[in-house]
Design a protein around this motif. Structure first.
Motif, PDB file in Angstrom:
ATOM      1  N   ASN A   1       0.839  -1.188   0.000  1.00  0.00           N
ATOM      2  CA  ASN A   1       0.000   0.000   0.000  1.00  0.00           C
ATOM      3  C   ASN A   1       0.884   1.252   0.000  1.00  0.00           C
ATOM      4  O   ASN A   1       1.601   1.515   0.961  1.00  0.00           O
ATOM      5  CB  ASN A   1      -0.892  -0.048   1.244  1.00  0.00           C
TER       6      ASN A   1
ATOM      7  N   THR B   1       0.336   4.223   0.513  1.00  0.00           N
ATOM      8  CA  THR B   1       0.136   5.204   1.594  1.00  0.00           C
ATOM      9  C   THR B   1       0.747   4.709   2.907  1.00  0.00           C
ATOM     10  O   THR B   1       0.703   5.395   3.911  1.00  0.00           O
ATOM     11  CB  THR B   1      -1.361   5.499   1.841  1.00  0.00           C
ATOM     12  N   GLN B   2       1.258   3.480   2.888  1.00  0.00           N
ATOM     13  CA  GLN B   2       1.900   2.961   4.106  1.00  0.00           C
ATOM     14  C   GLN B   2       3.319   2.528   3.793  1.00  0.00           C
ATOM     15  O   GLN B   2       3.728   1.402   4.068  1.00  0.00           O
ATOM     16  CB  GLN B   2       1.104   1.785   4.657  1.00  0.00           C
TER      17      GLN B   2
HETATM   18  C1  LIG Z   1      -4.027   1.750   2.254  1.00  0.00           C
HETATM   19  O1  LIG Z   1      -3.862   2.295   3.547  1.00  0.00           O
HETATM   20  C2  LIG Z   1      -4.832   3.257   3.894  1.00  0.00           C
HETATM   21  C3  LIG Z   1      -4.530   3.777   5.280  1.00  0.00           C
HETATM   22  O2  LIG Z   1      -3.213   4.062   5.435  1.00  0.00           O
HETATM   23  C4  LIG Z   1      -6.192   2.650   3.852  1.00  0.00           C
HETATM   24  O3  LIG Z   1      -7.150   3.676   4.098  1.00  0.00           O
HETATM   25  C5  LIG Z   1      -6.466   2.029   2.488  1.00  0.00           C
HETATM   26  O4  LIG Z   1      -7.685   1.370   2.506  1.00  0.00           O
HETATM   27  C6  LIG Z   1      -5.349   1.060   2.148  1.00  0.00           C
HETATM   28  N1  LIG Z   1      -5.567   0.552   0.789  1.00  0.00           N
HETATM   29  C7  LIG Z   1      -5.563  -0.726   0.515  1.00  0.00           C
HETATM   30  C8  LIG Z   1      -5.777  -1.084  -0.916  1.00  0.00           C
HETATM   31  O5  LIG Z   1      -5.395  -1.576   1.385  1.00  0.00           O
END
Ligand SMILES: *[C@@H]1O[C@H](CO)[C@@H](O)[C@H](O)[C@H]1NC(C)=O
Ligand SMILES: *[C@@H]1O[C@H](CO)[C@@H](O)[C@H](O)[C@H]1NC(C)=O
Ligand SMILES: *[C@@H]1O[C@H](CO)[C@@H](O)[C@H](O)[C@H]1NC(C)=O
Ligand SMILES: *[C@@H]1O[C@H](CO)[C@@H](O)[C@H](O)[C@H]1NC(C)=O
Ligand SMILES: *[C@@H]1O[C@H](CO)[C@@H](O)[C@H](O)[C@H]1NC(C)=O
Ligand SMILES: *[C@@H]1O[C@H](CO)[C@@H](O)[C@H](O)[C@H]1NC(C)=O
Ligand SMILES: *[C@@H]1O[C@H](CO)[C@@H](O)[C@H](O)[C@H]1NC(C)=O
Ligand SMILES: *[C@@H]1O[C@H](CO)[C@@H](O)[C@H](O)[C@H]1NC(C)=O
Ligand SMILES: *[C@@H]1O[C@H](CO)[C@@H](O)[C@H](O)[C@H]1NC(C)=O
Ligand SMILES: *[C@@H]1O[C@H](CO)[C@@H](O)[C@H](O)[C@H]1NC(C)=O
Ligand SMILES: *[C@@H]1O[C@H](CO)[C@@H](O)[C@H](O)[C@H]1NC(C)=O
Length: 333
Positions: A305, A307-308
């Motif tokens: 992910n 964003t992480q």
């Molecule tokens: C990725 O991480 C964010 C929070 O950091 C979350 O909201 C999102 O659902 C995640 N996306 C996936 C595809 O897991």
């Protein structure tokens, strides 16, 4: 690569000249990786060992309690680390003994890392290049104070036992004829509230204390219109008396010197004596040098992910004086 942790996280490794620009950031799991990093320091090979193929293990470790699982550390074999060190040494031997940025040795180091990562891992490996401004002075800097008309000219020396002050790399120039008044910034100037009483156009005098980077202090100084910065050492122990060599960010727009504890403290005492007239003069004659390109290698996991993302960084360049790295993990305060 099949642990639960990994499917959620994305990993980015950068090897380059991160140290130039400050801290290594751990976006996630900071405590865990902090522990890991300390451990790896003991194996003087740092991320190269990871880069060469142990990353699957790293992904596992970040999901564990840090103090309990040292499997990554034990998975790094000193023999493997030494192989990379020997390669880096050979690169330096072929390139005039150094792998510093702006040398052939640095370029070859990047090629070696890129080749190794591409061949031995499944990361997406990219090389990224950006310009770095070089820095040098035309002559030794000068620092003068005047208290009620009594003038003191301080000693600049690279020998720290003699130096009253040093210049900061990427300081801007300053004309010795300009007479500056000084504002004493309390608490190391980390908190914006420390800057409320600064008078625009004055030079900020800041003790090395408090928990923040030079970059943060300088950004406050810029925001509050200081015309320059004089850092001084805190004198907490005999190690904290001499001035300190610091490197600023390249976009710095202020003249910056670093004073010894004594010189700084004497100035503070004089300034806090309201009836005294204290001024300073800074002579910093900066050379105008062309920028040169510097490369970073970035290696990403293709899954995870975005964003992480966990970011792990390390130097790839050596010091100019030799083939090695001596400042990984330093954070200037
Ligand atoms: C990725 O991480 C964010 C929070 O950091 C979350 O909201 C999102 O659902 C995640 N996306 C996936 C595809 O897991
Ligand atoms: C430590 O991590 C490894 C995987 O890297 C795992 O096989 C092992 O069970 C872990 N040990 C503990 C005590 O959690
Ligand atoms: C190699 O290093 C020496 C001494 O530092 C220097 O004088 C010389 O110019 C360097 N040569 C190259 C090709 O960088
Ligand atoms: C290093 O590589 C860059 C391009 O990647 C090149 O512009 C530069 O001239 C090279 N430097 C040396 C010293 O070979
Ligand atoms: C890279 O991916 C391939 C295919 O998924 C796998 O067989 C191989 O073990 C992976 N290599 C590494 C170093 O993780
Ligand atoms: C410094 O300032 C003086 C007086 O304003 C001026 O004559 C001189 O050219 C300046 N020097 C530099 C290096 O800018
Ligand atoms: C800055 O100082 C103010 C007032 O003293 C305080 O409330 C605040 O928590 C401080 N902030 C930081 C980041 O230290
Ligand atoms: C700094 O200077 C700018 C431009 O002169 C001005 O707009 C701003 O209010 C000043 N800031 C402070 C904190 O004095
Ligand atoms: C100010 O300095 C003078 C001369 O050094 C000294 O006599 C005086 O006590 C000082 N005043 C204060 C308030 O420190
Ligand atoms: C500077 O002069 C003022 C009087 O003009 C005096 O009060 C002050 O103590 C003097 N400071 C020093 C450090 O001598
Ligand atoms: C304070 O000293 C400076 C020179 O260091 C001088 O130019 C200025 O006139 C003095 N101010 C007062 C009020 O004496």
């Amino acid at each position: 690569m099949a642990t639960n942790g990994l499917t959620k996280l994305r990993l980015l490794i950068t090897l380059g000249v991160i140290g130039l620009f400050g801290i290594i950031t751990f976006a996630l799991a900071a405590v865990t990786l902090g522990t890991l990093n300390k451990r790896l320091d003991a194996v003087d090979g740092k991320l190269l060992a990871i880069a060469a193929g142990s990353l699957t293990t790293l992904s596992t470790v970040i999901t564990m309690t840090p103090s309990q699982n040292l499997s990554l550390v034990t998975s790094i074999d000193v023999i493997d680390v030494l192989k990379h060190l020997h390669e880096l040494q050979s690169i330096a031997d072929r390139a005039n003994g150094t792998r510093a940025i702006n040398t052939r040795g640095f370029n070859e180091t990047l090629q070696y890392i890129k080749y190794t990562l591409s061949r031995k891992t499944n990361f997406t490996v990219i090389e990224d290049s950006f310009p770095v401004r070089d820095f040098a002075l035309n002559s030794d800097p000068v620092f003068i104070s005047s208290v009620n008309g009594t003038i003191k000219i301080y000693t600049f020396s690279l020998d720290l036992t003699k130096a009253d002050f040093l210049y900061a790399k990427y300081s801007t120039g300053s004309n010795i004829t300009d007479i500056g008044y000084v504002s004493v910034i309390p608490n190391g100037g980390c908190n914006e509230t420390d800057w409320q009483n600064v008078i625009s156009g004055r030079i900020a005098l800041i003790k090395k204390e408090g928990d923040c980077s030079s970059r943060q202090r300088i950004s406050h100084a810029t925001k509050y219109n200081a015309s320059g910065i004089l850092f001084y050492n805190n004198g907490r122990s005999s190690e904290d008396l001499a001035p300190i060599k610091i490197i600023l960010s390249q976009d710095n727009i202020l003249p910056v010197l670093f004073l010894s504890h004594k010189v700084g403290q004497d100035l503070v005492d004089a300034i806090l004596n309201q009836s005294s007239n204290v001024t300073v003069q800074l002579g910093i004659d900066v050379k105008s040098l062309p920028a040169f390109p510097v490369g970073n290698i970035c290696a990403y996991t293709s899954s995870g992910n975005a964003t992480q993302t966990i970011l792990i960084g390390s130097h790839a360049d050596s010091v100019p004086e030799g083939p090695g790295i001596n400042d990984n993990g330093i954070r200037l305060k």
